[in-house]
Design an enzyme around this catalytic site. Sequence first.
Site, PDB file in Angstrom:
ATOM      1  N   SER A 220       0.866  -1.179   0.000  1.00  0.00           N
ATOM      2  CA  SER A 220       0.000   0.000   0.000  1.00  0.00           C
ATOM      3  C   SER A 220       0.904   1.230   0.000  1.00  0.00           C
ATOM      4  O   SER A 220       2.090   1.133   0.351  1.00  0.00           O
ATOM      5  CB  SER A 220      -0.849  -0.009   1.284  1.00  0.00           C
ATOM      6  OG  SER A 220      -1.469   1.239   1.501  1.00  0.00           O
TER       7      SER A 220
ATOM      8  N   TYR B 253      -2.141  -1.383  10.447  1.00  0.00           N
ATOM      9  CA  TYR B 253      -2.090  -1.478   8.977  1.00  0.00           C
ATOM     10  C   TYR B 253      -0.769  -0.926   8.439  1.00  0.00           C
ATOM     11  O   TYR B 253      -0.099  -1.561   7.621  1.00  0.00           O
ATOM     12  CB  TYR B 253      -3.282  -0.701   8.405  1.00  0.00           C
ATOM     13  CG  TYR B 253      -3.495  -0.858   6.919  1.00  0.00           C
ATOM     14  CD1 TYR B 253      -4.226  -1.931   6.407  1.00  0.00           C
ATOM     15  CD2 TYR B 253      -3.003   0.081   6.020  1.00  0.00           C
ATOM     16  CE1 TYR B 253      -4.439  -2.068   5.049  1.00  0.00           C
ATOM     17  CE2 TYR B 253      -3.206  -0.048   4.658  1.00  0.00           C
ATOM     18  CZ  TYR B 253      -3.940  -1.124   4.175  1.00  0.00           C
ATOM     19  OH  TYR B 253      -4.156  -1.262   2.816  1.00  0.00           O
TER      20      TYR B 253
END
Length: 260
Positions: A142, A155
């Site tokens: 990401s 995350y």
Amino acid sequence: MLNGKCAIVTGSTSGIGLGIASALAAEGCDIVLNGFGDLAAIEHQRAGLAERHGVRVAYVAADMAKPAEIRALVAAAAERFGGVDILVNNAGIQHVARIVDFPEERWDSVIAINLSAAFHTAKAALPLMIARKWGRIINIASAHGLVASGEKAAYVSAKHGLVGLTKVTAIETANQGITCNAICPGWVLTALVEQQIEARAQALGIPVGQARDDLVREKQPMLDYTTPEKIGALAVFLCGDAASTITGAALSIDGGWVAQ
Ligand code: NAD
């Protein structure tokens, strides 16, 4: 281009994973789908992919939080298709909260599914790739594998870790016909992001459409969401000959997010 190869795509019952599985199938690759969801809908997807592209498609419902199930997933793929050539570590979850409020069990789940699963799949699949002297591992990280945002401790930690794991895997496999790279998307409009948009709309009392526009504007110079199809096309490129010396890279597809 990928005729006769077999790909495992974790978390491929929706979103980016399904986009990647479809793109690989379109290149002639046999596919192992994985992920949660309504079993009838998954069977519909499985049969549709096989029919549209004339490839073999299996579904294995392994939970990426459970190492034993991960090992069974890789073993099932090898048994069904004779090996594992391409591994796409895509399954992922999100939890949004400040560290002081972050539930410990959510931290553990995010790290297990978004990071540790990619270690367990690679550990199980690498011997099969080494035996064939060919392999591609693609880790879906990401923009949050390269930069941080508040309220995403687990995350951001998992995705930074996944970029690190990508580099180690690339170094260890450098002369064995294997590459390992991370794809780092910015905003992609999938179920995972729709949840964040709805939560934002509710919290701020604004329409969902406005929350969708605001979310992308906050992080990306380019005001477009990336699509699962575009990420699928990048994954196909990484599996091709032109990409055979790209390894250990973190490839951004993020509308300029981390260029800032
Ligand atoms: P999604 O929620 O649409 O899909 C996630 C997939 O993972 C689903 O198939 C789900 O069933 C599966 N999954 C979740 N937990 C699992 C588990 N324990 N075991 C097996 N499968 C499990 O999400 P998405 O947006 O398509 O995200 C896919 C990946 O892309 C994630 O790793 C995410 O972090 C990453 N990503 C997404 C975006 C975005 O904007 N959507 C941006 C950057 C990175």
